[in-house]
Design a protein around this motif. Structure first.
Motif, PDB file in Angstrom:
ATOM      1  N   VAL A   1       0.884  -1.178   0.000  1.00  0.00           N
ATOM      2  CA  VAL A   1       0.000   0.000   0.000  1.00  0.00           C
ATOM      3  C   VAL A   1       0.914   1.219   0.000  1.00  0.00           C
ATOM      4  N   HIS A   2       0.872   1.988  -1.067  1.00  0.00           N
ATOM      5  CA  HIS A   2       1.769   3.132  -1.200  1.00  0.00           C
ATOM      6  C   HIS A   2       1.182   4.350  -0.474  1.00  0.00           C
ATOM      7  N   LEU A   3       2.035   4.993   0.332  1.00  0.00           N
ATOM      8  CA  LEU A   3       1.666   6.197   1.080  1.00  0.00           C
ATOM      9  C   LEU A   3       2.689   7.278   0.754  1.00  0.00           C
ATOM     10  N   GLY A   4       2.462   7.963  -0.369  1.00  0.00           N
ATOM     11  CA  GLY A   4       3.432   8.970  -0.777  1.00  0.00           C
ATOM     12  C   GLY A   4       4.711   8.310  -1.246  1.00  0.00           C
ATOM     13  N   ASP A   5       5.840   8.665  -0.637  1.00  0.00           N
ATOM     14  CA  ASP A   5       7.127   8.096  -1.008  1.00  0.00           C
ATOM     15  C   ASP A   5       7.416   6.784  -0.289  1.00  0.00           C
ATOM     16  N   SER A   6       6.597   6.434   0.670  1.00  0.00           N
ATOM     17  CA  SER A   6       6.813   5.201   1.434  1.00  0.00           C
ATOM     18  C   SER A   6       5.698   4.205   1.125  1.00  0.00           C
ATOM     19  N   PHE A   7       5.779   3.014   1.734  1.00  0.00           N
ATOM     20  CA  PHE A   7       4.748   2.009   1.527  1.00  0.00           C
ATOM     21  C   PHE A   7       4.654   1.113   2.746  1.00  0.00           C
ATOM     22  N   TRP A   8       3.486   0.466   2.874  1.00  0.00           N
ATOM     23  CA  TRP A   8       3.249  -0.558   3.878  1.00  0.00           C
ATOM     24  C   TRP A   8       3.060  -1.899   3.177  1.00  0.00           C
TER      25      TRP A   8
ATOM     26  N   ILE B   1      -8.886  -4.148   2.518  1.00  0.00           N
ATOM     27  CA  ILE B   1      -7.825  -3.582   3.360  1.00  0.00           C
ATOM     28  C   ILE B   1      -7.204  -2.361   2.680  1.00  0.00           C
ATOM     29  N   VAL B   2      -6.898  -2.540   1.374  1.00  0.00           N
ATOM     30  CA  VAL B   2      -6.302  -1.427   0.632  1.00  0.00           C
ATOM     31  C   VAL B   2      -7.246  -0.238   0.608  1.00  0.00           C
ATOM     32  N   LEU B   3      -8.531  -0.513   0.386  1.00  0.00           N
ATOM     33  CA  LEU B   3      -9.517   0.564   0.356  1.00  0.00           C
ATOM     34  C   LEU B   3      -9.596   1.262   1.711  1.00  0.00           C
ATOM     35  N   THR B   4      -9.589   0.462   2.775  1.00  0.00           N
ATOM     36  CA  THR B   4      -9.647   1.049   4.127  1.00  0.00           C
ATOM     37  C   THR B   4      -8.445   1.936   4.394  1.00  0.00           C
ATOM     38  N   LEU B   5      -7.263   1.405   4.080  1.00  0.00           N
ATOM     39  CA  LEU B   5      -6.054   2.203   4.290  1.00  0.00           C
ATOM     40  C   LEU B   5      -6.031   3.428   3.394  1.00  0.00           C
ATOM     41  N   ALA B   6      -6.520   3.268   2.133  1.00  0.00           N
ATOM     42  CA  ALA B   6      -6.569   4.408   1.224  1.00  0.00           C
ATOM     43  C   ALA B   6      -7.506   5.488   1.771  1.00  0.00           C
ATOM     44  N   CYS B   7      -8.658   5.042   2.322  1.00  0.00           N
ATOM     45  CA  CYS B   7      -9.592   6.008   2.934  1.00  0.00           C
ATOM     46  C   CYS B   7      -8.948   6.718   4.119  1.00  0.00           C
TER      47      CYS B   7
ATOM     48  N   VAL C   1       0.963  -5.222   3.482  1.00  0.00           N
ATOM     49  CA  VAL C   1      -0.189  -5.865   4.115  1.00  0.00           C
ATOM     50  C   VAL C   1      -0.146  -7.350   3.768  1.00  0.00           C
ATOM     51  N   ALA C   2      -0.114  -8.187   4.774  1.00  0.00           N
ATOM     52  CA  ALA C   2       0.062  -9.629   4.539  1.00  0.00           C
ATOM     53  C   ALA C   2      -0.968 -10.426   5.340  1.00  0.00           C
ATOM     54  N   ALA C   3      -1.372 -11.553   4.752  1.00  0.00           N
ATOM     55  CA  ALA C   3      -2.270 -12.494   5.418  1.00  0.00           C
ATOM     56  C   ALA C   3      -1.544 -13.833   5.530  1.00  0.00           C
TER      57      ALA C   3
ATOM     58  N   ILE D   1      -8.471 -12.031  -2.460  1.00  0.00           N
ATOM     59  CA  ILE D   1      -8.326 -10.779  -3.220  1.00  0.00           C
ATOM     60  C   ILE D   1      -9.309  -9.731  -2.715  1.00  0.00           C
ATOM     61  N   GLU D   2     -10.522 -10.158  -2.422  1.00  0.00           N
ATOM     62  CA  GLU D   2     -11.511  -9.221  -1.891  1.00  0.00           C
ATOM     63  C   GLU D   2     -11.065  -8.651  -0.551  1.00  0.00           C
ATOM     64  N   ILE D   3     -10.488  -9.543   0.256  1.00  0.00           N
ATOM     65  CA  ILE D   3     -10.010  -9.075   1.573  1.00  0.00           C
ATOM     66  C   ILE D   3      -8.918  -8.028   1.395  1.00  0.00           C
TER      67      ILE D   3
END
Length: 348
Positions: free
Chosen positions: A99-106, A135-141, A108-110, A129-131
């Motif tokens: 999950v990209h946050l500007g110049d950095s990233f997280w 997660i990506v949508l939540t973090l993006a929000c 996310v692993a299951a 994939i839905e999960i």
């Protein structure tokens, strides 16, 4: 600010991945940001080695390297369930995505037990994939809310600074307007007082003139001589006061003369003569001369006003407690004038 623990507890922890699986989040340096075991939050792989010595981290090192170098992927590896009392080596499967946050990233692993996905792995791929999408949508929000809040805060700070500057300018303008009004009032007062002083001077002229004529025609031994002398002296004092009023009125009305040689001693004596008329009994005015004469090239009216202002300020500071208003007239060399005021005071 976003509380990552609260986000994990409400959105990610309730999601079950197999029988013992879980979702966790790392940053780009490999530090755990979200993990079901609170003891592992904030730890990197090297810190985990120090905390749990004697365990096999060979597969975990490969997995960490893959997650920090690839955009997404999955891998089978051997690790441990960190929440158990006893750490038994277990085969797991883990899928991850960035999950990209500007110049950095997280990352996310299951992670889940390999036995749980051996048969239904193909069927659960869509759900996984839905999960991840959720997660990506939540973090993006969350990132969007943070960025939007930051922009609103910056806009509010800019507007606050603008309003503060506007208020300061309005206050400065108001003070300038009051100063202008005060200056206009002083000019008007100076003009009116000058006209009144001229009228009084015209009334005093015949009184002084006739008193002087009478003194020249009567003998000093006569009883009426003292009365006429009192009239003459009183008119002379009134004339001196009117001259002081005319001097001040020329300054207040803006009718000042050009620079010319001025005897400072005379200006001090004239100012003291006017000041003593309103001094309280508690304040004693003293004039001390350290030089015989002091002549400067300046504006006579302005020098007189400077002396008046200095004496008035000193009087206002001591009119309640009382004291001595001392005026000292002296000269200093030009070299001393060019020095810093603090240096001059220290050398005296």
């Amino acid at each position: 600010m976003v509380n990552l623990n609260a986000v994990y507890e409400k959105l990610l922890k309730p999601i079950r991945v197999g029988t013992k699986g879980y979702i966790h989040v790392k940053d780009q340096q490999g530090y755990y940001l979200m993990h079901p075991s609170e003891e592992n939050i904030g730890l990197s792989l090297s810190a985990m080695k120090a905390k749990y010595p004697g365990l096999d981290y060979h597969d975990l090192e490969k997995l960490f390297k893959m997650q920090l170098t690839q955009e997404q992927g999955s891998a089978f590896y051997h690790s441990y369930w960190w929440g158990d009392k006893f750490y038994a080596k277990t085969k797991k499967i883990e899928a991850f995505s960035r999950v990209h946050l500007g110049d950095s990233f997280w990352v996310v692993a299951a992670a889940m037990n390999y036995d749980d996905v051996r048969e239904p792995i193909a069927q659960n791929r869509i759900k996984t994939i839905e999960i991840f999408s959720m997660i990506v949508l939540t973090l993006a929000c969350a990132v969007y809310i943070i960025m939007r809040t930051k922009k609103n805060k910056e806009a509010l700070e800019y507007e606050t600074r603008y309003l503060r500057e506007l208020n300061n300018k309005n206050e400065l303008l108001r003070k300038k307007d009051l100063q202008l009004q005060h200056s206009q009032k002083l000019q008007l007062i100076g003009t009116i007082s000058g006209e009144i002083a001229h009228d009084f001077n015209n009334l005093l002229t015949p009184i002084r003139g006739y008193a002087e004529i009478m003194l020249s025609r009567i003998e000093p031994t006569e009883e009426i001589y003292d009365y006429v002398s009192e009239i003459y002296d009183a008119s002379e004092k009134a004339r001196l006061i009117i001259e002081e009023i005319l001097l001040l009125s020329r300054l207040e009305s803006g009718k000042v003369k050009k620079n010319a040689p001025v005897k400072v001693e005379e200006q001090v004596e004239e100012a003291l003569g006017l000041i003593k008329s309103f001094l309280s009994p508690k304040v004693n005015a003293v004039f001390k001369k350290r030089v015989d004469s002091a002549v400067i090239f300046a504006n006579k009216v302005q020098i007189h006003q400077v002396i008046m202002n200095l004496c008035n300020n000193a009087y206002q500071a001591m009119k309640t407690t009382g004291g001595e208003l001392k005026i000292i007239l002296d000269t200093i060399p030009l070299q001393e004038v060019k020095k810093n005021p603090r240096e001059r005071l220290g050398s005296q």
